[in-house]
Motif scaffolding. Structure first.
Motif, PDB file in Angstrom:
ATOM      1  N   VAL A 132       1.086  -1.239   0.495  1.00  0.00           N
ATOM      2  CA  VAL A 132       0.322   0.221   0.396  1.00  0.00           C
ATOM      3  C   VAL A 132       0.906   1.300   0.148  1.00  0.00           C
ATOM      4  N   HIS A 133       0.626   2.554  -0.884  1.00  0.00           N
ATOM      5  CA  HIS A 133       1.317   3.270  -0.870  1.00  0.00           C
ATOM      6  C   HIS A 133       1.360   3.985   0.278  1.00  0.00           C
ATOM      7  N   ARG A 134       0.244   4.698   0.253  1.00  0.00           N
ATOM      8  CA  ARG A 134      -0.071   5.536   1.566  1.00  0.00           C
ATOM      9  C   ARG A 134       0.186   7.165   1.579  1.00  0.00           C
ATOM     10  N   ASP A 135       0.452   7.665   0.423  1.00  0.00           N
ATOM     11  CA  ASP A 135       0.828   8.278  -0.110  1.00  0.00           C
ATOM     12  C   ASP A 135       0.320   8.897  -1.488  1.00  0.00           C
ATOM     13  N   ILE A 136      -0.330   8.086  -2.450  1.00  0.00           N
ATOM     14  CA  ILE A 136      -0.443   9.337  -3.844  1.00  0.00           C
ATOM     15  C   ILE A 136      -0.877  10.420  -3.564  1.00  0.00           C
ATOM     16  N   LEU A 152       5.950   6.972  -7.371  1.00  0.00           N
ATOM     17  CA  LEU A 152       7.497   7.546  -6.995  1.00  0.00           C
ATOM     18  C   LEU A 152       6.853   7.632  -5.318  1.00  0.00           C
ATOM     19  N   ASP A 153       7.831   7.052  -4.301  1.00  0.00           N
ATOM     20  CA  ASP A 153       8.072   7.617  -2.932  1.00  0.00           C
ATOM     21  C   ASP A 153       7.493   6.498  -3.026  1.00  0.00           C
ATOM     22  N   PHE A 154       7.860   4.983  -2.024  1.00  0.00           N
ATOM     23  CA  PHE A 154       6.900   4.452  -1.556  1.00  0.00           C
ATOM     24  C   PHE A 154       7.517   3.845   0.080  1.00  0.00           C
ATOM     25  N   GLY A 155       8.060   5.199   0.347  1.00  0.00           N
ATOM     26  CA  GLY A 155       8.675   5.260   1.146  1.00  0.00           C
ATOM     27  C   GLY A 155       7.979   5.129   2.206  1.00  0.00           C
ATOM     28  N   ILE A 156       7.219   4.793   2.633  1.00  0.00           N
ATOM     29  CA  ILE A 156       5.833   4.711   4.147  1.00  0.00           C
ATOM     30  C   ILE A 156       4.842   3.724   3.278  1.00  0.00           C
ATOM     31  N   THR A 157       5.282   2.728   2.218  1.00  0.00           N
ATOM     32  CA  THR A 157       4.587   1.804   2.158  1.00  0.00           C
ATOM     33  C   THR A 157       4.712   0.762   3.216  1.00  0.00           C
ATOM     34  N   GLN A 158       3.391   0.446   3.184  1.00  0.00           N
ATOM     35  CA  GLN A 158       3.264  -0.436   4.295  1.00  0.00           C
ATOM     36  C   GLN A 158       2.821  -2.186   3.905  1.00  0.00           C
ATOM     37  N   LEU A 159       3.367  -3.060   3.891  1.00  0.00           N
ATOM     38  CA  LEU A 159       2.515  -4.492   3.920  1.00  0.00           C
ATOM     39  C   LEU A 159       0.967  -4.650   4.144  1.00  0.00           C
ATOM     40  N   ALA A 160      -0.032  -5.081   3.216  1.00  0.00           N
ATOM     41  CA  ALA A 160      -1.207  -5.089   3.305  1.00  0.00           C
ATOM     42  C   ALA A 160      -1.337  -6.483   4.989  1.00  0.00           C
TER      43      ALA A 160
END
Length: 496
Positions: A132-136, A152-160
């Motif tokens: 989950v990207h969480r910052d689109i 860009l920036d999957f830096g704050i991704t969380q495993l669903a």
């Protein structure tokens, strides 16, 4: 983080110019001296991270993004750690970002549809891997050299799906950008891929309208608008938005996750179908074919119906053609006939119909015959109609706008003091706010609207800084936000 002098990482990546800064580090334009290509290098100084979560999140970003092999996701070339600096080497996008595209002016509808389709396709690939990207947001989507957009920036991704270890972005931790946060994310709840779909709805709205659907005076106020306010109709700001696209944006912005489209794949198909319809109509009208995309056309997918619209929304009725007036007149005539029939049927027991209450017929009275002469009556003096005494209406007193400002300031200042005494707000932050409140009061006492407005703007600015820095916590902001809004409303009336 580092000096302006060029620096070489891993013996091959020469950093040349800083081109971005975010919550998790900086992004630099650089050159891969081995392959002779320009790259983007994201850096994070691990010494600035108070615990291990920042480094772990960075490493997760590298693995997650590198594992996403999709044309809509930025390509990751390399990653590593050197001298307490973690780095992520990515393809360099020429841009612009969608944020810059929005700032440049209105975006054509067919371009909005195509961008949305590409982003939805990228999210479909990420969600299929449990990410989950969480910052689109527009700043995290940019145009590549091939004319397509990249996420860009999957830096704050969380495993669903939880892996059993503690999540880096746990429940009650708000991460992302306020204008593009799903309600469940704004409230610190657990999120899944449907939060990304909500954010995509916000992006589509911003591309069409030139602004996000919700924007309050502070980040917390904006998050509360996502959670509580009605979804605006994008056609109010962009009337040429096709109905199907406006309905899709509305469905993406549903407050409850289960009321949004079921998946990013469904959204991509809906946009693909809508784009085909849009192109066909444009061609029939002699316009530019929307099928001339930024990329070669893909095979048409199996048609999937658009997600059902919310029946509670107001939908503009379809305008009638030349026969519409005839139908209206027929309905009016039928209603009039029905009214007459009802009046006729309304009678007393003798069957005499009562007169229509809307028509008054003067009665003609014939005196009965009599053998005796009529009595002599003196001409009665007409009773003079008393002249009504008209009293001048009591004027409504003008509201004391200065007193309303003072009252709103007192409520805000009292809450600041209560938060300080409760240990929720530190003394320095409380003093900053109270000092500006005092300056606003001075402007009211001097009956100086200009000074009052300027000091109020300063109060909002300092308050936002305190919220962003964390000095004003979410708990404190939830209590102060509505009171600050009351101050702004009162000051606006005072200065008008």
């Amino acid at each position: 983080m580092m000096s302006n002098e060029q620096r070489r990482l891993a013996g091959r990546y020469v950093l040349e110019e800083r081109i971005g800064r975010g919550g998790m580090g900086e992004v630099w334009r650089g050159t891969d001296s081995v392959l002779g290509r320009e790259v983007a290098v994201k850096l994070i100084d691990l010494r600035s991270v108070p615990d291990e979560s920042g480094a772990a999140r960075f490493e997760r970003e590298a693995r997650a993004t590198a594992g996403l092999s999709h044309e809509g996701v930025v390509t990751v070339h390399d990653s590593g750690v050197e001298d307490h600096t973690a780095y992520l080497v990515m393809e360099l996008l020429p841009g612009p970002s969608l944020a810059e595209r929005i700032a440049a002016g209105p975006v054509p509808v067919d371009e909005v549809v195509e961008v949305g389709r590409q982003v939805a396709s990228a999210l479909e690939a990420a969600h299929a891997r449990g990410l989950v990207h969480r910052d689109i947001k527009p700043g995290n989507i940019a145009y590549a050299a091939d004319g397509r957009v990249r996420v860009l920036d999957f830096g704050i991704t969380q495993l669903a799906e939880s892996t059993g270890s503690q999540s880096l972005t746990a429940t009650h931790t708000v991460m992302g950008t306020a204008e593009y946060l799903a309600p469940e994310q704004a409230l610190g709840g657990r999120v899944d891929g449907r939060a990304d779909l909500y954010a995509l709805g916000c992006v589509l709205y911003a591309l069409l309208a030139g602004q996000p659907p919700f924007r309050g005076p502070t980040p917390v106020a904006t998050m509360m608008m996502h959670a509580n306010d009605l979804v605006p109709d994008v056609r109010d700001l962009r009337p040429d938005t096709p109905d199907w696209l406006a309905d899709l944006v509305h469905d993406l912005l549903a407050k409850q996750p289960d009321q949004r489209p079921e998946s990013a794949a469904a959204v991509a198909v809906a946009l693909e179908e809508g784009e085909s319809i849009f192109a066909t109509r444009a061609m029939a009208a002699g316009g530019t074919a929307a099928t001339q995309r930024m990329t070669p056309s893909a095979p048409a997918p199996v048609p999937v119906p658009l997600p059902p619209s919310d029946p509670s929304r107001d939908v503009e009725p379809e305008r009638g053609g030349p026969g519409a007036l005839t139908w209206v007149l027929a309905l009016v005539a039928a209603a009039a006939l029905g009214l007459l029939l009802w009046q006729f049927m309304r009678g007393d027991d003798s069957g005499t119909p009562t007169a229509s209450p809307s028509v008054s017929t003067p009665a003609v009275t014939t005196p009965p015959p009599s053998s005796s002469p009529p009595p002599t009556t003196e001409a009665a003096s007409p009773t003079p109609t008393p002249t009504p005494t008209t009293e001048a209406p009591t004027p409504t007193p003008e509201p004391d706008l200065g007193a309303e400002v003072t009252s709103a300031l007192s409520a805000f200042s009292d809450e600041v003091g209560s938060l300080q005494r409760g240990g929720v707000l530190d003394a320095d932050s409380a003093k900053v706010l109270d000092d500006i409140v005092g300056d606003i009061r001075q402007g009211v006492r001097e009956d100086d609207p200009v000074k009052t407005s300027a000091e109020t703007d300063k109060l909002v600015e300092e308050y936002v800084k305190l919220v962003d820095s964390g000095a004003v916590t979410t708990e404190a902001a939830l209590r102060l936000d509505p009171l600050l809004a009351d101050v702004q409303t009162a000051v606006d009336a005072f200065a008008a």
